[in-house]
Design a protein around this motif. Sequence first.
Motif, mmCIF file in Angstrom:
data_model
loop_
_atom_site.group_PDB
_atom_site.id
_atom_site.type_symbol
_atom_site.label_atom_id
_atom_site.label_comp_id
_atom_site.label_asym_id
_atom_site.label_seq_id
_atom_site.Cartn_x
_atom_site.Cartn_y
_atom_site.Cartn_z
ATOM 1 N N ILE A 103 0.894 -1.113 -0.082
ATOM 2 C CA ILE A 103 0.019 -0.206 -0.040
ATOM 3 C C ILE A 103 1.011 1.381 -0.045
ATOM 4 C CG2 ILE A 103 -1.489 1.591 1.492
ATOM 5 C CD1 ILE A 103 -2.732 -1.280 2.251
ATOM 6 N N SER A 104 1.941 1.231 0.732
ATOM 7 C CA SER A 104 2.710 2.429 1.012
ATOM 8 C C SER A 104 3.471 2.565 -0.425
ATOM 9 C CB SER A 104 3.783 2.151 1.964
ATOM 10 O OG SER A 104 4.753 1.387 1.649
ATOM 11 N N CYS A 105 3.844 1.637 -1.304
ATOM 12 C CA CYS A 105 4.453 1.849 -2.633
ATOM 13 C C CYS A 105 3.474 2.193 -3.512
ATOM 14 C CB CYS A 105 5.148 0.399 -2.864
ATOM 15 S SG CYS A 105 6.359 -0.171 -2.042
ATOM 16 N N VAL A 106 2.403 1.826 -3.349
ATOM 17 C CA VAL A 106 1.386 2.370 -4.326
ATOM 18 C C VAL A 106 1.075 3.751 -4.047
ATOM 19 C CG1 VAL A 106 -1.092 2.313 -4.923
ATOM 20 C CG2 VAL A 106 0.214 -0.015 -4.509
ATOM 21 N N ILE A 107 1.001 4.338 -2.678
ATOM 22 C CA ILE A 107 0.885 5.836 -2.553
ATOM 23 C C ILE A 107 2.146 6.525 -2.870
ATOM 24 C CG2 ILE A 107 0.841 7.411 -0.703
ATOM 25 C CD1 ILE A 107 -0.722 5.275 1.192
ATOM 26 N N ILE A 108 3.254 5.915 -2.879
ATOM 27 C CA ILE A 108 4.409 6.923 -3.345
ATOM 28 C C ILE A 108 4.382 6.744 -4.666
ATOM 29 C CG2 ILE A 108 7.047 6.804 -3.375
ATOM 30 C CD1 ILE A 108 6.971 5.342 -0.697
ATOM 31 N N ALA A 109 3.958 5.745 -5.371
ATOM 32 C CA ALA A 109 4.020 5.822 -6.802
ATOM 33 C C ALA A 109 2.935 6.857 -7.417
ATOM 34 C CB ALA A 109 3.654 4.335 -7.491
ATOM 35 N N LEU A 110 1.853 6.824 -6.552
ATOM 36 C CA LEU A 110 0.560 7.690 -7.226
ATOM 37 C C LEU A 110 1.252 9.188 -6.811
ATOM 38 C CD1 LEU A 110 -2.150 8.253 -7.764
ATOM 39 C CD2 LEU A 110 -2.809 8.264 -5.572
ATOM 40 N N GLY A 111 1.776 9.290 -5.518
ATOM 41 C CA GLY A 111 2.378 10.733 -5.458
ATOM 42 C C GLY A 111 3.368 11.181 -6.703
ATOM 43 N N GLY A 112 4.205 10.144 -7.096
ATOM 44 C CA GLY A 112 5.154 10.460 -8.087
ATOM 45 C C GLY A 112 4.392 10.848 -9.327
ATOM 46 N N LEU A 181 -4.569 2.857 6.077
ATOM 47 C CA LEU A 181 -5.697 3.160 5.114
ATOM 48 C C LEU A 181 -6.359 4.332 5.697
ATOM 49 C CD1 LEU A 181 -7.334 -0.435 4.626
ATOM 50 C CD2 LEU A 181 -5.832 1.058 2.670
ATOM 51 N N GLY A 182 -6.191 4.570 6.797
ATOM 52 C CA GLY A 182 -6.967 5.819 7.294
ATOM 53 C C GLY A 182 -5.957 7.047 7.153
ATOM 54 N N ARG A 183 -4.527 7.107 7.121
ATOM 55 C CA ARG A 183 -3.799 7.856 6.796
ATOM 56 C C ARG A 183 -4.039 8.257 5.450
ATOM 57 N NH1 ARG A 183 2.507 7.071 8.184
ATOM 58 N NH2 ARG A 183 1.403 6.528 10.226
ATOM 59 N N ASP A 184 -4.149 7.386 4.634
ATOM 60 C CA ASP A 184 -4.318 7.636 3.196
ATOM 61 C C ASP A 184 -5.453 8.272 2.934
ATOM 62 O OD1 ASP A 184 -3.540 7.297 0.469
ATOM 63 O OD2 ASP A 184 -4.911 5.653 0.090
ATOM 64 N N ALA A 185 -6.829 7.961 3.388
ATOM 65 C CA ALA A 185 -7.985 8.495 3.410
ATOM 66 C C ALA A 185 -7.901 9.910 3.661
ATOM 67 C CB ALA A 185 -8.931 8.001 4.178
ATOM 68 N N LEU A 186 -7.180 10.421 4.722
ATOM 69 C CA LEU A 186 -6.969 11.622 5.053
ATOM 70 C C LEU A 186 -6.036 12.560 4.438
ATOM 71 C CD1 LEU A 186 -7.494 13.734 7.484
ATOM 72 C CD2 LEU A 186 -5.339 12.960 8.643
ATOM 73 N N ASN A 187 -5.283 11.793 3.774
ATOM 74 C CA ASN A 187 -4.420 12.699 2.542
ATOM 75 C C ASN A 187 -5.396 12.803 1.478
ATOM 76 O OD1 ASN A 187 -1.911 12.514 3.890
ATOM 77 N ND2 ASN A 187 -1.500 10.526 3.113
ATOM 78 N N ASP A 188 -6.275 11.934 1.164
ATOM 79 C CA ASP A 188 -7.380 12.262 0.104
ATOM 80 C C ASP A 188 -8.242 13.417 0.378
ATOM 81 O OD1 ASP A 188 -6.185 10.157 -1.192
ATOM 82 O OD2 ASP A 188 -7.750 8.837 -0.668
ATOM 83 N N VAL A 189 -8.759 13.534 1.777
ATOM 84 C CA VAL A 189 -9.537 14.800 2.241
ATOM 85 C C VAL A 189 -8.680 16.031 1.824
ATOM 86 C CG1 VAL A 189 -10.253 15.888 4.029
ATOM 87 C CG2 VAL A 189 -10.631 13.574 3.936
ATOM 88 N N ILE A 190 -7.290 15.904 2.274
ATOM 89 C CA ILE A 190 -6.526 17.227 1.764
ATOM 90 C C ILE A 190 -6.433 17.352 0.410
ATOM 91 C CG2 ILE A 190 -4.335 18.455 2.293
ATOM 92 C CD1 ILE A 190 -4.098 16.525 4.953
ATOM 93 N N SER A 191 -6.072 16.169 -0.368
ATOM 94 C CA SER A 191 -6.004 16.456 -1.979
ATOM 95 C C SER A 191 -7.058 16.790 -2.335
ATOM 96 C CB SER A 191 -5.516 15.190 -2.269
ATOM 97 O OG SER A 191 -5.485 14.985 -3.584
ATOM 98 N N GLY A 225 3.346 8.245 2.222
ATOM 99 C CA GLY A 225 3.533 6.852 1.942
ATOM 100 C C GLY A 225 5.088 6.612 2.285
ATOM 101 N N ILE A 226 5.974 7.230 2.468
ATOM 102 C CA ILE A 226 7.414 6.966 3.048
ATOM 103 C C ILE A 226 7.179 6.516 4.483
ATOM 104 C CG2 ILE A 226 9.657 7.670 3.516
ATOM 105 C CD1 ILE A 226 9.541 9.267 1.024
ATOM 106 N N GLY A 227 6.401 7.401 5.106
ATOM 107 C CA GLY A 227 6.057 7.018 6.456
ATOM 108 C C GLY A 227 5.618 5.794 6.890
ATOM 109 N N GLN A 231 7.457 2.567 8.957
ATOM 110 C CA GLN A 231 6.883 1.949 10.014
ATOM 111 C C GLN A 231 6.572 0.046 9.821
ATOM 112 O OE1 GLN A 231 3.172 3.356 10.905
ATOM 113 N NE2 GLN A 231 2.686 2.325 12.979
ATOM 114 N N SER A 232 6.304 -0.014 8.433
ATOM 115 C CA SER A 232 5.846 -1.554 8.225
ATOM 116 C C SER A 232 7.235 -2.204 8.210
ATOM 117 C CB SER A 232 5.368 -1.390 6.541
ATOM 118 O OG SER A 232 3.845 -1.000 6.767
ATOM 119 N N ALA A 233 8.361 -1.598 7.591
ATOM 120 C CA ALA A 233 9.577 -2.177 7.390
ATOM 121 C C ALA A 233 10.242 -2.226 8.856
ATOM 122 C CB ALA A 233 10.545 -1.312 6.590
#
Length: 417
Positions: A103-112, A181-191, A225-227, A231-233
Motif C-alpha cells: 500500500i505504501s509503495c502504491v501511495i508513493i507511486a501515485l504521489g510521483g 488506510l486511514g492515513r491515506d484517506a486523510l491525505n485524500d481529504v486534503i488532496s 507513503g514513505i512514513g 513503519q511497516s519495514a
Amino acid sequence: MTEILLKLFVKDYRNVQDAKVREKYGLLGSFFGLITNLILFVGKIVIGAMMGLFSIIADSVNNLSDFGNNALSIFGIKVAGKKPDLEHPFGHQRMEYIISLVISCVIIALGGVMLYQGIMDLVAFVGSMQADGTPVLSEIGYHEYVITLSILSAAIFVKVLQSLLYYSLGKRIDSIQLKALGRDALNDVISTTTVIIGVIITYFTDFNVDFAFTIFVSIMVIVSGIGILRQSADILIGEKPSKEKIQDLVHLILSHTEVLGIHDLTMHTYGQVIFAVIHVEVDAKEDVMKSHALCDGIEREVQKKLGINLTIHMDPILVDDPDTAKYRKAVETALKAFPKTLSMHDFRILSAPNYVNLIFDLVVPPEIDDEKGHEKIESYLKEKVTGFDGKTPYFVINFDDSISDFLYDTGEEKTDI
C-alpha cells in the motif's frame, strides 16, 4: 458510526483478542472502502472528463488506487487469518505488514505521478508566460463549477467517514494496515480540498494554477507513503515493543512475591502473536519443584491475561549468604558511581582460602560495549572493589548487550542487588 457498523456486521465485536473478531474488523473496514472508493472513482472520472479538468481526473485515479488498496487489504487479512502450518509454524499474521508495504509503495507511486503532472503543468505555465506574457487560461461555466464543487464536497465527506472508520477500527485492534488506510484517506481529504481551492481560483480568475496545488499535494502524499513504508519495514525487521507492553508484562511477573528479580527480557512478534523470554530470580533454598511450578504458573497467567507466549529461565540465587551479600554490595556501590549506566544481575561467588571469584552478568550501553570498554570497566572494578578477610577478588564478567535486553534503561529491570 463505527459502533453501529460493528454491531451490525461483527458478532462479539468487543472481544478484540479473538483472531476471528480481528479478521472481521479488517474486512469491515476494507469492504466499506472498496464500495465507497468505487463510487467516488466513477463519479469523479465522469465529471472530470466532462469538465476537461485533469486535477479531478487525477483525483479519480487516486480513488481507483484506494480501491485496489482495499482489495489488497482483503487479500492480506484473509491470508493473515490462516492457521499455522508446517511451513509457517508461527502463523501468517505478518502478511498484514507486507500488504502495508505494498500500500505504501502504491501511495508513493501515485504521489510521483501527480508530482510529474504538476511539474509538466508548471512548465506549460512558465512557457506561456515567457511566450506572450499571459498565463495558461481555463474557462469553467457556472453550472460546471457548481456540479464540480458539489461532487468534490461529497467526496470529502465520504473520505472523512472512511478515515474515521479506518482509524477507529485500527485503534481498537492495533492494526497498522487499517491505520495506513486511514492515513491515506486523510491525505485524500486534503488532496480533494486542494483541488477545490484550485477550481475556485480557476473559476474566478480564469488562470489555470492547478499545478501549484498538484505539486503540494503530491509531495505530501509521497512523504506519507514513505512514513507508512518505514513503519511497516521496522516491524518486519524486528522492532522493540512499546514501553507499555513491557511494563504490563513486568508488573504481572513482579506481582508474585516469590519473584526476587527479573532480567534479560527479549520479545519478538508475528502480527499479534508475541513470544518472550525472561530470566526470573528465585530463592535458591526454595524447593526446586515449587519454584518450577511458580514459573509455569506465571507463564500460563501471562498467556491468559496478556496473550504473550512467555518462556521463563529460572535463576536461583543465594538470599541469606553473608559473603555473597558483602561482595554484591561492594560491586553495586562501585557500579552506581561509574559514569555510565550499568545493570548487574546473576551475581554469585566462588570462594577459596586466599581468593574469591565474583561472577556476574553486566548490561552495558552500546557506546562502551566493545573490548576497550569492557577492559575499562574491569579495571575500574578492580580499583574500587577490595577483598574481605584477606582474600583477593577476581572478576568473571559476562557482558550483555543492552540493545537486546528490553528491560535496560526502561526503569523496569529489577534484580536482587
